[in-house]
Structures are given as structure tokens and as C-alpha cells.
Design an enzyme around this catalytic site. Structure first.
Site, PDB file in Angstrom:
ATOM      1  N   ASP A 154       0.833  -1.211   0.000  1.00 60.05           N
ATOM      2  CA  ASP A 154       0.000   0.000   0.000  1.00 60.05           C
ATOM      3  C   ASP A 154       0.866   1.259   0.000  1.00 60.05           C
ATOM      4  OD1 ASP A 154       0.866  -0.221   2.595  1.00 60.05           O
ATOM      5  OD2 ASP A 154      -1.111   0.012   3.525  1.00 60.05           O
ATOM      6  N   SER A 155       2.195   1.070   0.047  1.00 64.42           N
ATOM      7  CA  SER A 155       3.100   2.203  -0.165  1.00 64.42           C
ATOM      8  C   SER A 155       2.857   2.825  -1.536  1.00 64.42           C
ATOM      9  CB  SER A 155       4.564   1.753  -0.046  1.00 64.42           C
ATOM     10  OG  SER A 155       4.796   0.619  -0.854  1.00 64.42           O
ATOM     11  N   GLU A 159      -1.330  -5.454   8.586  1.00 66.74           N
ATOM     12  CA  GLU A 159      -0.518  -4.950   9.690  1.00 66.74           C
ATOM     13  C   GLU A 159      -1.198  -5.245  11.018  1.00 66.74           C
ATOM     14  OE1 GLU A 159       0.283  -0.753   9.202  1.00 66.74           O
ATOM     15  OE2 GLU A 159       1.056  -1.032   7.172  1.00 66.74           O
ATOM     16  N   GLU A 173       9.232  -4.372  10.334  1.00 66.45           N
ATOM     17  CA  GLU A 173       9.629  -3.050   9.816  1.00 66.45           C
ATOM     18  C   GLU A 173      10.169  -2.154  10.936  1.00 66.45           C
ATOM     19  OE1 GLU A 173       6.728  -0.994   7.412  1.00 66.45           O
ATOM     20  OE2 GLU A 173       8.028   0.764   7.209  1.00 66.45           O
ATOM     21  N   LYS A 227      -1.359  -9.355   2.856  1.00 61.94           N
ATOM     22  CA  LYS A 227      -0.597  -8.892   4.020  1.00 61.94           C
ATOM     23  C   LYS A 227      -1.458  -7.931   4.809  1.00 61.94           C
ATOM     24  CE  LYS A 227       3.081  -5.866   3.856  1.00 61.94           C
ATOM     25  NZ  LYS A 227       2.537  -4.743   4.662  1.00 61.94           N
ATOM     26  N   ASP A 245      -1.229  -6.158  -0.297  1.00 62.18           N
ATOM     27  CA  ASP A 245      -1.532  -5.529   0.990  1.00 62.18           C
ATOM     28  C   ASP A 245      -3.025  -5.265   1.139  1.00 62.18           C
ATOM     29  OD1 ASP A 245       0.329  -4.974   2.967  1.00 62.18           O
ATOM     30  OD2 ASP A 245       1.149  -3.220   1.922  1.00 62.18           O
TER      31      ASP A 245
HETATM   32  O1  KIV Z   1       3.474  -1.198   1.602  1.00 59.07           O
HETATM   33  C1  KIV Z   1       4.654  -1.491   1.591  1.00 59.07           C
HETATM   34  O2  KIV Z   1       5.390  -1.223   0.635  1.00 59.07           O
HETATM   35  C2  KIV Z   1       5.211  -2.170   2.745  1.00 59.07           C
HETATM   36  C3  KIV Z   1       6.686  -2.023   2.933  1.00 59.07           C
HETATM   37  C4  KIV Z   1       6.996  -1.911   4.369  1.00 59.07           C
HETATM   38  C5  KIV Z   1       7.456  -3.086   2.257  1.00 59.07           C
HETATM   39  O3  KIV Z   1       4.519  -2.777   3.500  1.00 59.07           O
END
Ligand code: KIV
Length: 273
Positions: free
Chosen positions: A49-50, A120, A187, A118, A88
Site C-alpha cells: 500500500d506504499s 498490519e 519493519e 498482508k 496488501d
Molecule cells: O506497503 C509497503 O510497501 C510495505 C513495505 C513496508 C514493504 O509494507
């Protein structure tokens, strides 16, 4: 897909089994052409999600939507033959309830064809991760610095310097492992803590700003390619300097267009004689 209908991409089980063999190579990818370039060299590609900051100029990942993640997940999947592809789950798409998380994870898996999601979170997300993994959704956990919580966490900084902080992250890592995640992104943590977590969990840790002690490494691909020239965090290494290369190419193009030297005869169509 092969003739038997089997994908040749690394599975999440294969990534999990790499712990203790060799370091796992991962990068973020957001588009088909870049995914094509990264795929031969990477074990895992993350549609992170970056992309909110990298592609859309947002200030944080908070504004990223599920539809954005699915569109970019589809793009990356078109460029990948070998790497395991993880997408993500964006902020707000899984925190409300385990049912919401399952519904949105299934959308991601069905609409992109990727290998897992993924999300968090530590202890507070363990029940959700267990709910997903028990129902066939492979989950890549994410502990330590969690960019989606940056508004409550008070900014971006390396964590685990105090014993209280380190203990919380240790418990988070253990909870997500026990909930059935196949791997854990760690991270922004100090080296001693990353080393301890890596030794104490049975799944691979993939670090970003978390020292060489992890089982693998991940970076934002645009960062390691040097596409941002204004800011370079300590944990990023530029393996190329593409920003000045792009700048110079565009400057040369602009000069040639103004001087009418581009397009030249070799770029111009003529009637055949
Ligand atoms: O969204 C992202 O790019 C991440 C990075 C920490 C790899 O989760």
C-alpha cells in the site's frame, strides 16, 4: 499457468519453507512492466500500500482503497511468472471485524489471482489472522513499525529501543506466528530485537529497516532504484540512480523537440515510392 493448470509461481508454503535455507529476496511492485523486470530476481513481490505515496503522491498509506490495491494487484499478476505475489490489505479493509477482513481478503484473492494478503498488526489482529488462515487465506503478517497506524503511533521511527517497546513487538510477532501467518514482515526495528524475533519464530522474517538479522529483505522498489532524489531514509540503499537519469533524458527530449531535431527522418513515416 502450466499445461496442467498449475501456476509456476512460488507458493506461500515454499516461502515459509525457505526459513534457514538462504535469504529471501523481496521487493514491492505496483505495475506490469516493473513486475516483469523484478520477477526473475525475486522470491516474493509485494503489491504494497506504499503505492499510495509512491504512485499517487499521498502523504501516507491511510488514503489507499481496496479498489486501488486490486487494480495494481491485477497489473502485477500480469507481469509475474515465478515470484509469490502478495497484496496488501489497505487501512480500513480489515480492522473492523474478522468477517470484514475475510470478505475483503477473498475479493483480493479472487479478483487478482495473487497468492496471499498482508495485513498490519500484532496481538490485536491475531484473532483475525487465525480466522483467515483457518479459512484458506494465506497471511503475511506485519509487525514493528506499522505505517497504517502512523497517526496514532506519532510518526516514523525505529522501534524497540526501550524494553517496553521491544516486549510488545516480541509478543506481536509470536501472536501472528501462532495465528498461522506464513511469514512476518518486520519493519523499522533495532537489530537486537530483529535477531531475537527471527530466532524465536518458526516462520521467515522479512525485514525493512530491521537489520541483516532477518530471514529475508524487502525494499520499496522505487526507493532502491533511486527514483526519489529528495529523501533517502537510513535503511534504504540506492542500487541505481534513476531520478537523474530520467531528468536528463526528459531534458534532452525537450531540447530536441524545441530544436526540431526530434523526430528525425528515421522516426518519420513516408509514402512508399
Ligand atoms: O506497503 C509497503 O510497501 C510495505 C513495505 C513496508 C514493504 O509494507
Amino acid at each position: 499457468m502450466s499445461a496442467t493448470g498449475q501456476s509456476k509461481r512460488n507458493t506461500t508454503a515454499q516461502i515459509e519453507a525457505m526459513k534457514g535455507t538462504r535469504p529471501i529476496v523481496s521487493l514491492t511492485a505496483y505495475t506490469t512492466p516493473i513486475a516483469r523486470l523484478l520477477d526473475p530476481h525475486c522470491d516474493l513481490l509485494l503489491v504494497g500500500d506504499s503505492l499510495g505515496m509512491v504512485l499517487y503522491g499521498l502523504e501516507s498509506t491511510v488514503g489507499v482503497t481496496l479498489d486501488m490495491m486490486i487494480a495494481h494487484g491485477q497489473g502485477v499478476m500480469r507481469g509475474v511468472q515465478k515470484a509469490c505475489v502478495i497484496v496488501d490489505m489497505p487501512f480500513g479493509s480489515y480492522q473492523e471485524s474478522r468477517e470484514q477482513a475475510f470478505r475483503n481478503a477473498v475479493r483480493i484473492l479472487k479478483e487478482t489471482g495473487c497468492d496471499g494478503v498482508k495485513l498490519e498488526g500484532g496481538e490485536e489482529m491475531a484473532e483475525t489472522v487465525a480466522f483467515l488462515t483457518a479459512r484458506g487465506v494465506p497471511v503475511f503478517g506485519h509487525v514493528g513499525l506499522m505505517p497504517q497506524q502512523v497517526k496514532t503511533a506519532g510518526g516514523y521511527r525505529a522501534l524497540g529501543r526501550s524494553e517496553e517497546e521491544a516486549e510488545k513487538i516480541r509478543r506481536d510477532a509470536k501472536a501472528i506466528e501462532q495465528a498461522g501467518a506464513f511469514a512476518l514482515l518486520v519493519e523499522g526495528t533495532v537489530e537486537t530485537l530483529a535477531r531475537e524475533i527471527t530466532a524465536s519464530v518458526g516462520i521467515p522474517t522479512i525485514g525493512i529497516g530491521a537489520s541483516p538479522a532477518c530471514d529475508g529483505q524487502i525494499l520499496v522498489s522505487d526507493d532502491m532504484l533511486g527514483l526519489f532524489s529528495d529523501f533517502k531514509p537510513r535503511f534504504v540503499k540506492h542500487f541505481a540512480e534513476l531520478a537523474p537519469t530520467v531528468s536528463k533524458a526528459v531534458e534532452a527530449y525537450a531540447e530536441e523537440v524545441k530544436a526540431r531535431t526530434f523526430p528525425g527522418p528515421e522516426h518519420t513515416f513516408q509514402v512508399k515510392k
